[in-house]
Design an enzyme around this catalytic site. Structure first.
Site, PDB file in Angstrom:
ATOM      1  N   LYS A  78     -11.055  11.807   6.716  1.00 34.62           N
ATOM      2  CA  LYS A  78     -10.661  10.848   5.687  1.00 34.62           C
ATOM      3  C   LYS A  78     -11.805  10.744   4.692  1.00 34.62           C
ATOM      4  O   LYS A  78     -12.982  10.731   5.080  1.00 34.62           O
ATOM      5  CB  LYS A  78     -10.377   9.491   6.347  1.00 34.62           C
ATOM      6  CG  LYS A  78      -9.895   8.417   5.371  1.00 34.62           C
ATOM      7  CD  LYS A  78      -9.491   7.143   6.118  1.00 34.62           C
ATOM      8  CE  LYS A  78      -8.983   6.057   5.178  1.00 34.62           C
ATOM      9  NZ  LYS A  78      -8.560   4.829   5.881  1.00 34.62           N
ATOM     10  N   SER A 153      -3.897   2.909   5.007  1.00 36.57           N
ATOM     11  CA  SER A 153      -4.565   3.657   3.969  1.00 36.57           C
ATOM     12  C   SER A 153      -4.890   5.100   4.341  1.00 36.57           C
ATOM     13  O   SER A 153      -5.199   5.895   3.454  1.00 36.57           O
ATOM     14  CB  SER A 153      -5.867   2.943   3.589  1.00 36.57           C
ATOM     15  OG  SER A 153      -6.768   2.942   4.681  1.00 36.57           O
ATOM     16  N   SER A 177      -4.641   0.760   9.292  1.00 37.02           N
ATOM     17  CA  SER A 177      -4.620   1.987   8.489  1.00 37.02           C
ATOM     18  C   SER A 177      -4.624   3.302   9.249  1.00 37.02           C
ATOM     19  O   SER A 177      -4.468   4.358   8.648  1.00 37.02           O
ATOM     20  CB  SER A 177      -5.793   1.997   7.518  1.00 37.02           C
ATOM     21  OG  SER A 177      -5.469   1.199   6.413  1.00 37.02           O
TER      22      SER A 177
HETATM   23  N1  GLN Z   1      -2.993  -2.317   4.723  1.00 40.86           N
HETATM   24  C1  GLN Z   1      -4.126  -3.141   5.022  1.00 40.86           C
HETATM   25  C2  GLN Z   1      -4.870  -3.484   3.754  1.00 40.86           C
HETATM   26  O1  GLN Z   1      -4.414  -3.118   2.715  1.00 40.86           O
HETATM   27  C3  GLN Z   1      -5.006  -2.460   6.020  1.00 40.86           C
HETATM   28  C4  GLN Z   1      -5.873  -1.437   5.436  1.00 40.86           C
HETATM   29  C5  GLN Z   1      -6.768  -0.784   6.409  1.00 40.86           C
HETATM   30  O2  GLN Z   1      -6.565  -0.869   7.631  1.00 40.86           O
HETATM   31  N2  GLN Z   1      -7.798  -0.155   5.888  1.00 40.86           N
HETATM   32  O3  GLN Z   1      -5.877  -4.129   3.790  1.00 40.86           O
END
Ligand code: GLN
Length: 486
Positions: A78, A153, A177
């Site tokens: 990532k 994400s 995410s």
């Molecule tokens: N969807 C969540 C956010 O927008 C979690 C994101 C994540 O786990 N990095 O914060």
């Protein structure tokens, strides 16, 4: 035999038996990326020269009798993990040209374990999002249906693994995410216990919630990667100095007698009927495999979304203050003075969602509102942790859906932050409490994958992985590949 359909165990034994070389394997994946990445947009940066150099080194090490656990295994990182000499963007214009001067600890560890880096995967900007649509580098598409999001994400890692453009990939999980995108593309993903895997060199979003983990086809594949990543790192002050179990050897731990708690609050309004039914069927499968199913309740769990959307923005507003146009990343053209430099560099470098979080976070931390929002959120966070702790006196693992819905259309939620935030209603609790949790595929609804979530007490990764492996030994959802990518 197609190399991209092999498991990690098959790949490492194939490499050891010299059925194929690391260079051949790497060329195979690079060729797939060359053909298929454009439509998916799963990778931000592909590093063919580096990958082939890594692969040649792996083959040489093997010939010299110096192979280790994963020698010659290709993977993708990532783009939130710093990679020495390779662009590390975090999905943002702010770091669009940033070349990291060092490797994140997990990158270093996976390299020491012999892996070959294919490239860096797309992600929501600074890991803020649930659909990969906030990336400066454009949305990622779901390999099961190109009109749908892959989740976020870690959507690039998810799509890359689902389309077999990498056998495995790293991800990060602050509020879901790893698990939510794994669910939406039909792969397996584990978010370890907070502190189990080093955060050094992982660009910070919300430091008390962020955790690095793995995305792969199966739980067994995840076990191999976690084996190489987990463990104490003196460079991360929240890293925990506890022994790392043998995740791979313990995969076959029997399910007999395992108490699995069905969390009542995971089955409330908002859960798609078909998703709920597939999760119930998976629970029945566990019963058939010898587990004992019990009902548990965590009454404050529905407050995890509002709690998270105070705590996470608060921490992000602080973490992202370092991007000021002076020390790192993007700087605006011809600033008039220092104030103009700060304002325009941040104004031009960050996207809308990141700005929304910074503003929310600054507000909840401000003198007049700290007690009403931030302190209150921390109290609810403690309540949620205590409820999980109590649930684990009744059950060894907890179970539920990963996401309330299957993958949704690109563009359908991006202008409605609250609806978008509700995607993480079942995943955020684990982050607030620092618990390990995993998503595995448990079926399909209208040709789109559905994810099953398993949660455990702190440092129960081995139990979670073996429970997931037990289910995957009698189901084949994790082996399905979208038709265009077979
Ligand atoms: N969807 C969540 C956010 O927008 C979690 C994101 C994540 O786990 N990095 O914060």
């Amino acid at each position: 035999m197609s190399l991209h359909t092999l498991s990690v165990a098959e790949l490492v034994t194939g490499l050891a038996a010299k059925k194929f070389s690391a260079v051949e394997l790497t060329e195979h994946f690079l060729a797939r990326i060359g053909l298929m990445n454009e439509a998916l947009n799963a990778y931000i940066t592909v590093t063919p020269e580096r990958a082939l150099a890594d692969a040649r080194r792996a083959d040489a090490a093997r010939s010299a009798g110096q192979a280790v656990l994963l020698t010659g295994l290709p993977l993708a990182h990532k783009d939130i993990f710093c990679t020495d000499g390779v662009r590390t963007t975090c999905g943002s214009k702010m770091l669009g040209e940033f070349v990291a001067p060092y490797d994140a600890t997990i990158v270093e560890r996976l390299q020491a374990a012999g892996t070959v880096t294919l490239g860096k995967t797309n992600m929501d900007e600074f890991a803020m999002g649930s659909s990969n649509e906030t990336s400066y580098f454009g949305p990622v598409r779901n390999p099961w249906d190109l009109a749908k999001v892959p989740g976020g994400s870690s959507g690039g890692s998810a799509a890359a693994v689902a389309a077999r453009l990498a056998p495995v990939a790293t991800g990060t999980d602050t509020g879901g995410s790893i698990r939510q995108p794994a669910a939406l593309v039909g792969i397996s993903g584990i978010k370890p216990t907070y502190g189990r895997v080093s955060r050094y060199g992982m660009i910070a979003f919300a430091s008390s919630l962020d955790q690095a983990g793995v995305m792969a086809a199966s739980a067994a594949d995840c076990a191999y990667l976690l084996q190489a990543m987990a463990g104490f790192d003196p460079r991360d002050s929240t890293s925990v100095n506890a022994p790392v179990p043998n995740y791979v050897a313990e995969l076959t731990t029997p399910l007999q007698g395992l108490r699995i708690g069905v969390v009542r609050e995971f089955f409330g309004p908002g859960l798609e009927t078909a998703t709920g039914a597939l999760v119930q069927a998976a629970i029945e499968q566990y019963r058939a495999l010898g587990a004992t199913i019990v009902d548990v309740s965590c009454p404050n769990l529905p407050l995890s979304v509002p709690t998270y959307y105070v705590v996470a923005p608060a921490e992000c507003s602080s973490n992202l203050s370092r991007f000021d146009g002076v020390r790192f990343g993007y700087r605006c053209q011809e600033p008039r003075d220092l104030m103009d430099l700060y304002k325009r560099s941040r104004g031009e470098g960050f996207g809308d969602e990141v700005k929304r979080r910074i503003m929310t976070g600054t507000y909840v931390l401000s003198a007049g509102y700290y007690d009403a929002y931030y302190l209150q959120a921390q109290k609810v966070r403690n309540l949620i942790s205590a409820e999980f702790k109590h649930a684990f006196t009744q059950a060894d693992l907890l179970i539920g859906p990963t996401s309330p819905t299957t993958a949704f259309d690109i563009g359908s939620k991006v202008d409605d932050p609250i609806t978008m935030y509700l995607n993480d209603i079942y995943t955020i609790g684990a982050n607030l409490a620092g618990l390990p949790a995993m998503s595995i595929p448990c079926g399909f609804s209208q040709n789109l994958p559905v994810g099953l979530q398993l949660l455990g007490p702190h440092f129960s990764e081995s139990r979670i992985l073996s429970a997931a492996h037990g289910y995957q030994s009698v189901t084949d959802f994790h082996q399905r590949v979208p038709a265009a990518y077979v």
